[in-house]
Design an enzyme around this catalytic site. Structure first.
Site, PDB file in Angstrom:
ATOM      1  N   ILE A  47     -57.300  24.516 -24.189  1.00  0.00           N
ATOM      2  CA  ILE A  47     -57.290  23.160 -24.732  1.00  0.00           C
ATOM      3  C   ILE A  47     -56.656  22.206 -23.726  1.00  0.00           C
ATOM      4  O   ILE A  47     -55.657  22.546 -23.098  1.00  0.00           O
ATOM      5  CB  ILE A  47     -56.393  23.126 -25.998  1.00  0.00           C
ATOM      6  CG1 ILE A  47     -56.968  24.008 -27.094  1.00  0.00           C
ATOM      7  CG2 ILE A  47     -56.188  21.709 -26.504  1.00  0.00           C
ATOM      8  CD1 ILE A  47     -58.289  23.566 -27.601  1.00  0.00           C
ATOM      9  N   HIS A  49     -54.718  19.209 -24.310  1.00  0.00           N
ATOM     10  CA  HIS A  49     -54.112  18.470 -25.422  1.00  0.00           C
ATOM     11  C   HIS A  49     -54.088  16.980 -25.126  1.00  0.00           C
ATOM     12  O   HIS A  49     -53.966  16.561 -23.968  1.00  0.00           O
ATOM     13  CB  HIS A  49     -52.677  18.948 -25.645  1.00  0.00           C
ATOM     14  CG  HIS A  49     -52.588  20.333 -26.201  1.00  0.00           C
ATOM     15  ND1 HIS A  49     -52.639  20.595 -27.542  1.00  0.00           N
ATOM     16  CD2 HIS A  49     -52.457  21.534 -25.587  1.00  0.00           C
ATOM     17  CE1 HIS A  49     -52.538  21.907 -27.743  1.00  0.00           C
ATOM     18  NE2 HIS A  49     -52.430  22.498 -26.560  1.00  0.00           N
ATOM     19  N   VAL A 172     -43.282  40.080  -5.696  1.00  0.00           N
ATOM     20  CA  VAL A 172     -41.988  39.687  -5.108  1.00  0.00           C
ATOM     21  C   VAL A 172     -40.889  40.519  -5.761  1.00  0.00           C
ATOM     22  O   VAL A 172     -40.739  40.511  -6.987  1.00  0.00           O
ATOM     23  CB  VAL A 172     -41.725  38.178  -5.316  1.00  0.00           C
ATOM     24  CG1 VAL A 172     -40.330  37.820  -4.806  1.00  0.00           C
ATOM     25  CG2 VAL A 172     -42.795  37.346  -4.610  1.00  0.00           C
ATOM     26  N   LYS A 255     -46.561  26.805 -37.730  1.00  0.00           N
ATOM     27  CA  LYS A 255     -47.341  25.807 -37.000  1.00  0.00           C
ATOM     28  C   LYS A 255     -48.831  25.892 -37.303  1.00  0.00           C
ATOM     29  O   LYS A 255     -49.590  24.991 -36.996  1.00  0.00           O
ATOM     30  CB  LYS A 255     -47.147  25.989 -35.476  1.00  0.00           C
ATOM     31  CG  LYS A 255     -45.988  25.184 -34.921  1.00  0.00           C
ATOM     32  CD  LYS A 255     -46.043  25.097 -33.404  1.00  0.00           C
ATOM     33  CE  LYS A 255     -46.914  23.921 -32.948  1.00  0.00           C
ATOM     34  NZ  LYS A 255     -46.766  23.643 -31.509  1.00  0.00           N
ATOM     35  N   GLU A 342     -44.907  26.515 -21.047  1.00  0.00           N
ATOM     36  CA  GLU A 342     -45.675  26.964 -22.208  1.00  0.00           C
ATOM     37  C   GLU A 342     -46.577  25.802 -22.619  1.00  0.00           C
ATOM     38  O   GLU A 342     -46.695  24.812 -21.901  1.00  0.00           O
ATOM     39  CB  GLU A 342     -44.715  27.351 -23.337  1.00  0.00           C
ATOM     40  CG  GLU A 342     -43.814  26.212 -23.778  1.00  0.00           C
ATOM     41  CD  GLU A 342     -42.805  26.603 -24.840  1.00  0.00           C
ATOM     42  OE1 GLU A 342     -43.098  27.514 -25.620  1.00  0.00           O
ATOM     43  OE2 GLU A 342     -41.727  25.996 -24.882  1.00  0.00           O
TER      44      GLU A 342
END
Lengths: 483, 420, 121
Positions: A47, A49, A172, A255, A342
């Protein structure tokens, strides 16, 4: 000695690499996996946003809105499948519509254009399959959908074309301060050979592991939690069930999940949100998949979950501060974090690239290139051509006449392109993410032996080195009677 | 644009038998379009024996069975194109196809026979939770790798689903050096033929766990372990019954689905039970001049029945090409009830049908000592006792045109399973 | 007297057969629908046999593998020995159905024959 070493070839690392490749500088990207776009960037909601969700004044808000605005030009320049389909946050009858007002106000403050609240009548005309309980929605016409694989690859390929070196399968292990920068000790994931990269500036775009690298050089510790999100991807037959990206107004039930078409015409349902200990736990769970079915029905009715073609999980890199952490670590000069990326990280990635490039050029005066190549061509999709054009192409390159993936109708020509192009595919998943071969309803049952043959030939690989997704993931392990 | 009287989509057992019978019924202009590099279809990878008992009265391997039909096609000089994918079929029978040599091209056909076969249900469609590593194969993909290319997909194997391909692959993998640890089956009965359970599992001491499913897949890059659990009558896993098997491979044999994309693009109505076209006694779909046969119509258990059905489709298509459609024919619907899941055909035309018409179907569960009963409206016409019926095996009823002639006002035919 | 329950593998019907035995002597067979079932049952309890199918690598052919079978059934306990004998065997194309690729496999007196035509490359 590199001017800049970037850890991580996800969408953030790749966007930063592309921005920095506009300058005369030696840059490398170090990636643990066998391909770019192999972590969070490959498993998310796909998405772009609009930017009304993030807290006012946060980096998330600023970079999301900026990133969103950059997408039209980027999609054009870099040939990224992107579509502004608009998003809707749906409020149902047992919810307080004031929640939508709050979002609207926040969105306006964040600078999101054209936001408005629509009532059920208009909502229903836009989305006939909206839940019977939906009473109103926040409509954001700038919301969009994108192919996250192509977005990441476009940045990476363009950076590569402009001189950035990519080291894949390179993990790494440690970072040490040196007189003029940092030394990154790495191990090759296949050969186990050690190699040290020296760089004046290090950019930490290591996703869920960004805290580990920050904490190697800084006393300002970061703490990133991997937050798992599970998704179901539905058949293209279900792809028009909704046309906008449908979010749910957050409630005490959580949510919620989104239901959205993808740029490729599938329907995507997800994500769940569960914090997990193991940063490698990309497994789906029965509970997670079950909950998606139940939750999706709150906003959209009759989601045809019987048409699921695959399910997957991604891990969001949630930092304790609840915002992106971008900038030079206070006590580690030349060590720049792009951490805690995030959601809305994918949407913000283009703007993060700009922001980090600006920080780098403040620390290290760099001259802009005069010969920067700003455009990149994606993989040619013959289905977009007329029959005459297609036949001309097949006469020149007969491989475009040979269908390998029967579900998505992908030709051998496209697969060869995916292998031969910069940072080309070396695994079945690499081919799949670039061309969609194997991403259709049969999920590679038909095409995988054929794709393996092409990889064997085009990339001069041994059949035993052909993997699904990198070192340790071989498809076949021996010949008949000899295992 | 090229023109053919008959275009057959698919050069597997169905397409080959349809082509041969259409030619024998007098159709000269026939083209078979096959996407693979050779004719024969999936039979080429089915190297086990047991094919052809009905057709040739001997037990053949898949490639041998295919080769007999390929020879018949060759003897008749029937044209075919290999390595050619049909991209689209329109409802007015324009076929769009593509290959390396000819590019993309269109053919106008008078009739089309759909013979595309079927595909396997994938892990994604089953929505099995867990990781997504290498080492998860549909049984048919593994079969192709082992039998056609000579590559082993793994050393230690768990199989989900007891469909015939899964059972056959349990034996194949074992013979080629792998260890098959268990076959788990969601249903309380096997989806495969009984003989395959004996020869493929029992012979090698491979356990079959009925009412079990996979609840977790471990391994980040390659499968490392698979957990199975018992399921209750609701087919949901029962907590506490989990058993973990270390393995590097999970094979899936969880059902076949007709390859129906082209059927859909042609506007063909599908039966939601079979996922294949709805057809009448002449195997014609709702789209005039488009016929279907073999596994694209409904998934068969034996290739012999595919050949029989396809031969009928070839004859019927020839009839249509020569005489056109009989659109005004009276139709009678066949209702599948009480354990009969569907029938092919879905309806008949009593005046137009063959003298003897085989109606094939599958049952929805295991039935012991029951009968297949056929009713014309409410009148019991025939009743045949069957010691055992199971979903893995097709059943049939033969309708007699002469008998139907005695029922000029017949509304419906009902086929049901009854206690003996 | 003892009984054994079998599933006939003679054809896909898979008849459930009951064999009654007196020591090593078969005294009765029930459940079969055809004479083949009777023959199968008698053999299965005294000297079980199977047709074995496998693959052999091909040299110079249009396909890398040719599928093969035992020309007739072999003792069940020789299945693995039979497959083991095919290890390392390479067949030269062209190959025709029925070509003997290995004779007297694992001392069974039965030949391994090709079950598919493979033209030369």
């Amino acid at each position: 000695m590199y001017d800049v070493a970037i850890i991580g070839a996800g969408v953030v690392g790749s966007a930063i690499a592309r921005e920095l490749s506009k300058y005369q500088a030696s840059i490398c990207v170090i990636e643990r996996e066998e391909d770019v776009c192999s972590g969070t960037s490959k498993a998310n909601s796909a998405i772009i946003h609009a930017g009304f969700d993030a807290a006012c004044g946060s980096l998330k808000a600023r970079l999301n809105v900026r990133g969103n605005a950059m997408m039209d030009q980027l999609a054009k320049d870099l040939d990224i499948p992107f579509q502004r389909n608009g998003s809707l946050v749906v409020c149902t009858k047992e919810q307080d519509p004031a929640g939508l007002e709050t979002l609207l106000e926040k969105g306006k403050k964040n600078g999101v254009p054209d936001l408005r609240i629509i009532e059920r009548g208009e909502l229903l005309s836009m989305e006939p399959n909206i839940s019977d309980d939906a009473v109103c929605a926040l409509y954001a016409p700038t919301g969009g959908i994108v192919c996250p694989f192509h977005m990441t690859m476009a940045f990476a390929e363009n950076a590569y074309t402009n001189g950035v070196s990519f080291f894949l399968n390179t993990c790494v292990e440690s970072i040490a301060k040196t007189a003029d920068g940092y030394a990154l000790r790495t191990v090759h994931t296949d050969t186990k050979e050690a190699e040290t990269f020296e760089a004046k500036i290090v950019v930490n775009a290591a996703g869920v592991y960004a805290d580990t690298f920050n904490n190697m050089v800084s006393s300002h510790k970061l703490h990133i939690t991997a937050r798992k999100g599970e998704y179901c991807l539905l058949d293209k037959d279900a792809g028009t069930h909704v046309s906008h990206t449908i979010f749910q107004l957050p409630s005490k039930m959580g949510k919620g999940v989104l239901v959205t078409p993808t740029v490729h015409g599938n329907l995507l349902v997800g994500p769940t949100a569960v914090d997990v200990e193991d940063k490698e736990s990309l497994n789906t769970t029965q509970d997670g998949l079950d909950s998606l079915t139940a939750t999706a029905s709150r906003s959209v009715k009759n989601v045809p979950m019987r048409q699921v073609i695959t399910s997957f999980a991604g891990l969001r890199a949630h930092e304790d501060s609840d915002d992106f952490v971008i900038g030079e670590a206070a006590d580690a000069r030349g060590f720049i974090n792009a951490a805690g990326i995030e959601s809305p990280g994918l949407s913000s990635a283009p703007a993060i690239g700009e922001m980090v490039a600006e920080i780098v050029t403040q620390l290290l005066p760099l001259t802009e290139k005069s010969d920067f190549v700003s455009t990149r061509k994606g993989i040619l999709r013959p289905e977009t051509l007329s029959m005459e054009e297609r036949n001309r192409l097949i006469r020149e390159q007969p491989a475009y006449g040979n269908i390998i993936c029967r579900c998505e109708m992908i030709t051998e020509g496209e697969i060869i392109d995916a292998i031969r192009r910069p940072l080309g595919a070396r695994s079945l998943d690499g081919v799949k993410r670039r061309t969609r071969a194997g991403m259709g309803r049969c999920q590679a049952g038909f095409c995988s032996p054929r794709t393996m043959e092409i990889l064997e030939r085009e990339a001069s690989m041994s059949i035993y080195d052909i993997t699904k997704n990198g070192v340790g993931g071989a498809i076949v392990i021996g010949t008949n009677k000899e295992i | 644009m090229k023109n053919y009287d008959l275009v057959i989509v698919g050069g597997g057992p169905a397409g080959l038998a349809a082509a041969v019978s259409a030619r024998d019924a007098g159709i000269e202009s026939i083209l078979i379009i096959e996407r693979d590099k050779e004719l024969g279809g999936i039979l080429n990878q089915c190297i086990h024996n047991g094919f052809g008992l009905h057709t040739f009265q001997e037990e053949l391997t898949g490639p041998e069975y295919a080769s007999r039909f390929i020879a018949q096609v060759a003897e008749r000089g029937i044209a075919y194109k290999l390595n050619t994918m049909v991209m689209d079929i329109s409802s007015d029978k324009r076929v769009t196809a593509m290959n390396r040599e000819d590019g993309m091209f269109e053919i106008q056909a008078k009739a089309v026979i759909l013979a595309m076969g079927c595909r396997e249900r994938s892990r994604g469609a089953l929505n099995i939770p867990g990781f997504r590593p290498a080492g998860i194969f549909s049984a048919g993909t593994a079969q192709r790798l082992v039998n056609m290319e000579g590559y082993m997909p793994g050393r230690e194997v768990v199989i989900l689903g007891s469909g015939d391909i899964g059972l056959i692959m349990a034996r194949r993998m074992t013979l080629e050096g792998a260890k098959v640890k268990v076959v788990a089956e969601l249903m309380p009965y096997s989806g495969g033929l009984k003989r395959n359970i004996v020869q493929c599992l029992d012979d090698f001491g491979i356990p079959l766990k009925l009412s079990h499913t996979v609840v977790d897949i471990e391994g980040k890059k390659r499968v490392e372990a698979v957990t199975i659990a018992e399921v209750g009558p609701d087919r949901k896993p029962i907590p506490g019954t989990e058993e973990r098997y270390t393995c590097d491979t999970l094979l899936l044999s969880c059902g076949l689905i007709p390859e129906n994309e082209l059927s859909k693009s042609a506007g063909v109505t599908l039966n939601p039970v079979t996922s294949g076209p709805v057809v009448g006694d002449n195997l014609e779909t709702n789209v005039e001049g488009i016929f279907a046969c073999g596994n694209v119509l409904h998934v068969h258990d034996l290739v012999d029945y595919v050949s029989q059905e396809a031969a009928a489709a070839g004859r019927n298509a020839a009839q249509y090409i020569k005489n056109g459609a009989k659109t005004d024919a009276r139709t009678v619907e066949i209702l599948p009830v009480d354990g009969v899941r569907y029938t092919v055909p879905k309806f008949i035309r009593p005046q137009e049908m063959d003298d003897k018409l085989t109606v094939r179907f599958r049952v929805g569960g295991v039935y012991r000592n029951c009968s297949i009963a056929t009713y014309f409206d409410d009148e019991l016409i025939a009743r045949r006792k069957r010691p055992v019926m199971a979903p893995g095996e097709m059943e049939q009823v033969v309708l007699d045109k002469k008998k139907l002639g005695d029922y000029p006002n017949l509304n419906k035919i009902t086929i049901r399973i009854e206690e003996a | 007297m003892s009984t054994r329950e079998l599933t006939c593998i003679g054809c896909p019907l898979g008849c459930p057969i009951t064999v009654t035995m007196e020591g090593k002597e078969v005294t009765n067979v029930t459940g079969n629908t055809c004479p083949k079932g009777d023959a199968y049952a008698r053999k299965e309890v005294t000297n079980p046999t199977r047709i074995v199918t496998s693959t052999v690598r091909v040299e110079g052919g249009v396909c890398p593998m040719v599928n093969v079978k035992t020309a007739s059934d072999i003792p069940k306990d020789q299945i693995f020995a039979c497959v083991e004998a095919l290890k390392g065997l390479v067949a030269k194309a062209p190959i025709a159905i029925g070509d003997v690729l290995l004779s007297n496999v694992a001392g069974t007196g039965v030949d391994i024959v090709a079950a598919r035509n493979i033209p030369a490359k």
